[in-house]
Design a protein around this motif. Structure first.
Motif, PDB file in Angstrom:
ATOM      1  N   LEU A  20       0.795  -1.329   0.040  1.00  0.00           N
ATOM      2  CA  LEU A  20      -0.102  -0.134  -0.062  1.00  0.00           C
ATOM      3  C   LEU A  20       0.994   1.214   0.045  1.00  0.00           C
ATOM      4  O   LEU A  20       0.545   2.520  -0.710  1.00  0.00           O
ATOM      5  CB  LEU A  20      -0.994   0.046   1.197  1.00  0.00           C
ATOM      6  N   PHE A  56       2.218   1.704  -3.533  1.00  0.00           N
ATOM      7  CA  PHE A  56       1.235   2.114  -4.385  1.00  0.00           C
ATOM      8  C   PHE A  56       0.927   3.779  -4.240  1.00  0.00           C
ATOM      9  O   PHE A  56       0.761   4.460  -5.033  1.00  0.00           O
ATOM     10  CB  PHE A  56      -0.088   1.413  -4.130  1.00  0.00           C
ATOM     11  N   ILE A  68      -7.180   5.024  -0.280  1.00  0.00           N
ATOM     12  CA  ILE A  68      -6.991   3.692  -1.067  1.00  0.00           C
ATOM     13  C   ILE A  68      -7.682   2.478  -0.358  1.00  0.00           C
ATOM     14  O   ILE A  68      -8.447   1.731  -1.378  1.00  0.00           O
ATOM     15  CB  ILE A  68      -5.772   3.674  -1.043  1.00  0.00           C
ATOM     16  N   TYR A 122      -9.292  -0.829  -2.321  1.00  0.00           N
ATOM     17  CA  TYR A 122      -8.264  -1.889  -2.185  1.00  0.00           C
ATOM     18  C   TYR A 122      -9.089  -3.181  -1.599  1.00  0.00           C
ATOM     19  O   TYR A 122      -9.129  -4.119  -2.151  1.00  0.00           O
ATOM     20  CB  TYR A 122      -7.226  -1.938  -1.424  1.00  0.00           C
ATOM     21  N   THR A 126      -9.553  -0.297  -7.630  1.00  0.00           N
ATOM     22  CA  THR A 126      -8.495   0.441  -7.256  1.00  0.00           C
ATOM     23  C   THR A 126      -8.238   1.556  -8.373  1.00  0.00           C
ATOM     24  O   THR A 126      -7.907   2.611  -8.153  1.00  0.00           O
ATOM     25  CB  THR A 126      -7.247  -0.234  -6.715  1.00  0.00           C
ATOM     26  N   GLN A 127      -8.149   1.166  -9.696  1.00  0.00           N
ATOM     27  CA  GLN A 127      -7.896   1.988 -10.934  1.00  0.00           C
ATOM     28  C   GLN A 127      -9.099   3.070 -10.944  1.00  0.00           C
ATOM     29  O   GLN A 127      -8.683   4.133 -11.028  1.00  0.00           O
ATOM     30  CB  GLN A 127      -7.714   1.388 -12.021  1.00  0.00           C
ATOM     31  N   MET A 149      -8.828   5.594  -8.121  1.00  0.00           N
ATOM     32  CA  MET A 149      -7.697   6.687  -8.093  1.00  0.00           C
ATOM     33  C   MET A 149      -8.054   7.598  -9.218  1.00  0.00           C
ATOM     34  O   MET A 149      -7.620   8.663  -8.980  1.00  0.00           O
ATOM     35  CB  MET A 149      -6.550   5.796  -8.148  1.00  0.00           C
TER      36      MET A 149
END
Lengths: 299, 437
Positions: free
Chosen positions: A86, A89, A158, A162, A268-269, A272
């Motif tokens: 994490l 990332f 996040i 996640y 996640t993509q 973000m």
């Protein structure tokens, strides 16, 4: 005190609906799996994973890894693999966003409370906090992290996405049926459902009655994430201060969209990209168009 | 500089996400926005050569999607037809004159050309409405009504389709029923079948308005064979009964030796037809059976769609239709789709090029070229694209060629020198625009 950790499983027309609460959000699992015992297993595995991630990374809980990092007072800590992943990332996102995304920005909450009042902090207050922000001030050499005294990290930006991806991977391993994992509006469909056209997902428009779903999206596979203005703001001298803060200045990003939804391969993509788009303010649409992803922006 | 930085974000993010999750995604995202209201609109031009039929039509279909999978559809179509259409009379090396459908005047036709009815002008308005909703888990019910009106013809119909999913929803079976009532109110009244065309002012062989009833049953199965292949098989039964004629179509009565149309003897002295013509007469019942099969194959962005239909009826018309289209993407937002269709039919058992003077009058007879033997080829191409805001646009251009023959055994004398079957070429152009709100 932890909220009650109960799960509920209901049979709907052609799917099972499981619901529980985690990470402060209503969470759902919808699955076309017809076998009730497998549906039960899916529910327990998915909710267990959500709570595990919440317990491990919530900034509100004492004694977890985030709490230990935030109380390390400038002493280096060795972190486990998952935490290190994490942090890696978060570092990548910090670079990709030119500092707009920063997991050390949580200290701004000491000055900003978006309760609709006119309680806007002073420039000096904000300046003092910005000095305690900046991933570039953090010494991160996997697996060792050194956080300066007074700084804090927070995986709030996040963690939920996640958790959705982790839960979806677990669900896909348990059942070959199509499942939809939805944690507070960030969601993944594991496989195309047998239902023609995919799962139908209503996206609420902030500030508008929730029953009037703003948009309807059919999702065959992949993820949808939504970030919203959520009506959290301050209002002073006719100026609206929205809750999306630029960690480089400590002040709200101007011209933030009311809502951004992105479709991407993983949650996640998608999450973000919505966050980065919000941080781009007036340039959100241009940014998303350049990413070549399906997106829906509401101003 | 800044722009290219932005472009890299999603790719870099994808890599970082893989590292974070330790696995790749489950596959590429497939998402599609569904609007509460969806509109499909199309403007169609159909133009036959040699001054024959031209049709401009505007179609709008609106769909309201409700959250619980219920769908309301409303359609409106407006058509304007102009031009002329073959009458059914045979060509002659001299002029011919016929009485207009109203019985109030006559018009003449040039020698050696297929006689056309030039007074053809019509506007049609059609309306449809349907309601679809799921029930009892695997079933879907669709109920609809249709209505259309033009100056001499109205249609009113109801339809109901019930479908059920089986086999983990890979198989869908459906049963469709529809019933319609169509009313003719021909200009000047409904001519008695096989009665002669009369002089101006004489409407003694015209009856009141007439109608037909149409009843259809469709049984269908749709099968998903694999991720790439979907098949469909339909059987349909259709029965029409009542007044099945075209009230404006006629047949020439010809000399058994020369094959020339016969002038009336003695001439009446009143303005009227130059030769003997009879109004057509068809059976008052028609039953059709058809079998339709379709395969749709998806291969790396391309879609191949092939279908075949066999139709047979108790008028002895058998037809075969082969249709193929291949859609291939030009970019993420555009595609090209060539289309080829072949159609062939045998003629109805009562199809007559003309009636022969002196022979007993058949029970039924029609020289309508649509009941004759012909082949048709349609070749065309469609280009479609999606605007940035998700609106779908397409243009389609097609060429239609219909080529028929009069049955050799029906050709009499000098008819062999004439072009008896009205071949036709047509251009079809369509612009479609779909959007959601």
């Amino acid at each position: 005190m932890k909220p009650e950790r109960a799960v509920k499983l209901q049979r709907k027309s052609h799917y099972w609906l499981a619901s529980f609460t985690a990470m402060g959000s209503p969470c759902e699992l919808l699955t076309e799996e017809s076998d009730e015992s497998l549906a039960q297993k899916l529910l327990h595995s998915v909710s267990y994973e959500a709570w595990r991630i919440e317990d491990k990374f919530s900034r509100y809980l004492r004694g977890n890894i985030v709490d230990r990092i935030n109380r390390s007072h400038g002493v280096a800590l060795t972190v486990d693999d998952e935490t290190a992943n994490l942090l890696d990332f978060a570092q990548t996102l910090h670079e990709l966003s030119e500092g707009r995304f920063d997991i050390t920005s949580g200290v701004l909450r000491e000055a900003w409370t978006f309760d609709g009042s006119d309680n806007v902090p002073s420039r000096r207050q904000v300046k003092a906090l910005v000095d305690r922000i900046g991933w570039d001030k953090v010494c991160w050499h996997r697996p060792r992290l050194l956080l300066r005294a007074g700084m804090q990290i927070d995986f709030g930006g996040i963690g939920k996405e996640y958790a959705v991806d982790r839960a979806a991977t677990i669900a896909a391993d348990i059942s070959p049926a199509s499942s939809l994992v939805n944690f507070g509006g960030d969601l993944v469909v594991t496989r195309p459902p047998s239902e023609n056209g995919g799962w139908r997902i209503g996206i609420e428009t902030p500030g508008i009655d929730a029953r009037q779903a703003g948009r309807l999206i059919r999702l065959q596979r992949g993820a949808l994430a939504t970030s919203g203005d959520e009506n959290r703001y301050l209002l002073k001298d006719g100026v609206r201060y929205g809750h999306i803060l630029d960690p480089r200045t400590g002040w709200p990003v101007p011209s933030v969209p009311r809502s951004v939804t992105v479709a991407a391969d993983s949650c996640t993509q998608a999450g973000m990209l919505t966050t980065l788009a919000m941080l781009k303010g007036a340039d959100a649409e241009e940014f998303l168009a350049e990413q070549g992803v399906q997106h829906w922006v509401l101003r | 500089m800044k722009k290219s930085d932005n472009c890299c974000v999603s790719a870099a993010l994808a890599t970082a996400t893989c590292a974070l999750l330790g696995t790749g995604p489950h596959g590429a995202v497939q998402a599609q926005e569904e609007h509460a209201w969806e509109f499909d609109s199309a403007l169609l031009y159909y133009g036959e050569d040699k001054g024959r039929v031209q049709d401009i039509s505007l179609n709008v279909l609106a769909r309201r999607n409700f959250l619980d999978d219920k769908v309301l559809s409303l359609g409106l179509a407006v058509d304007t037809l102009t031009g002329s259409t073959p009458l059914g009379a045979t060509p002659l090396d001299g002029p011919q004159t016929v009485t207009s459908p109203s019985g109030k005047k006559t018009y003449s036709m040039p020698p050696n050309e297929i006689p056309l009815d030039p007074s053809f002008l019509d506007t049609r308005v059609a309306f449809t409405a349907s309601w679809e909703q799921p029930f009892a888990r695997l079933n879907t019910l669709n109920a609809g009504i249709s209505f259309s009106d033009e100056y001499d013809y109205t249609h009113a119909g109801v339809n109901l389709t019930l479908s059920r999913d089986f086999n983990k929803r890979n198989t869908t079976a459906s049963l469709g029923l529809s019933a319609a009532r169509d009313d003719w109110s021909p200009v000047g009244g409904t001519p008695d079948p096989l009665s002669p065309m009369l002089d101006v002012g004489d409407l003694s062989n015209r009856g009141p308005d007439d109608s037909k009833d149409i009843f259809d049953v469709v049984l269908g199965v749709t099968q998903v064979f694999s991720r790439n292949l979907v098949g469909q098989l339909n059987y349909s039964y259709s029965n029409s009964s009542g007044y099945l004629n075209d009230p404006y179509k006629i047949l020439s009565v010809v000399d058994p030796v020369t094959g020339d149309p016969i002038p009336p003897t003695p001439p009446s002295g009143i303005e009227g037809p130059s030769h003997i013509y009879l109004f057509e007469g068809r059976p008052d019942d028609r039953t059709k059976h058809s079998l339709y099969g379709k395969l749709k194959y998806y291969l790396s962005g391309k879609v191949l769609d092939v279908s075949y239909r066999y139709m047979t009826d108790d008028w002895e018309i058998d037809s075969h239709t082969l249709d193929a289209r291949l859609r291939f993407p030009l970019s993420d937002r555009s595609y090209l789709e060539p289309h080829l269709r072949y159609y062939t039919q045998t003629h109805a058992d009562f199809y007559r090029v003309s009636l022969v003077n002196g022979e007993p009058l058949p029970q039924y007879a029609s020289a309508d070229y649509r009941l004759g033997e012909f082949d048709a080829i349609t070749a065309g191409i469609k280009y479609g694209w999606q605007s940035r805001s998700g609106h779908d646009l397409s243009v389609r251009l097609e060429y239609y060629m219909q080529d028929g023959d009069a049955p050799a055994e029906q050709i009499v004398g000098r008819q062999a020198d004439q072009d008896l079957y009205p071949d036709l070429d047509a251009i079809i152009f369509q612009f479609s625009y779909s959007f959601g709100l």
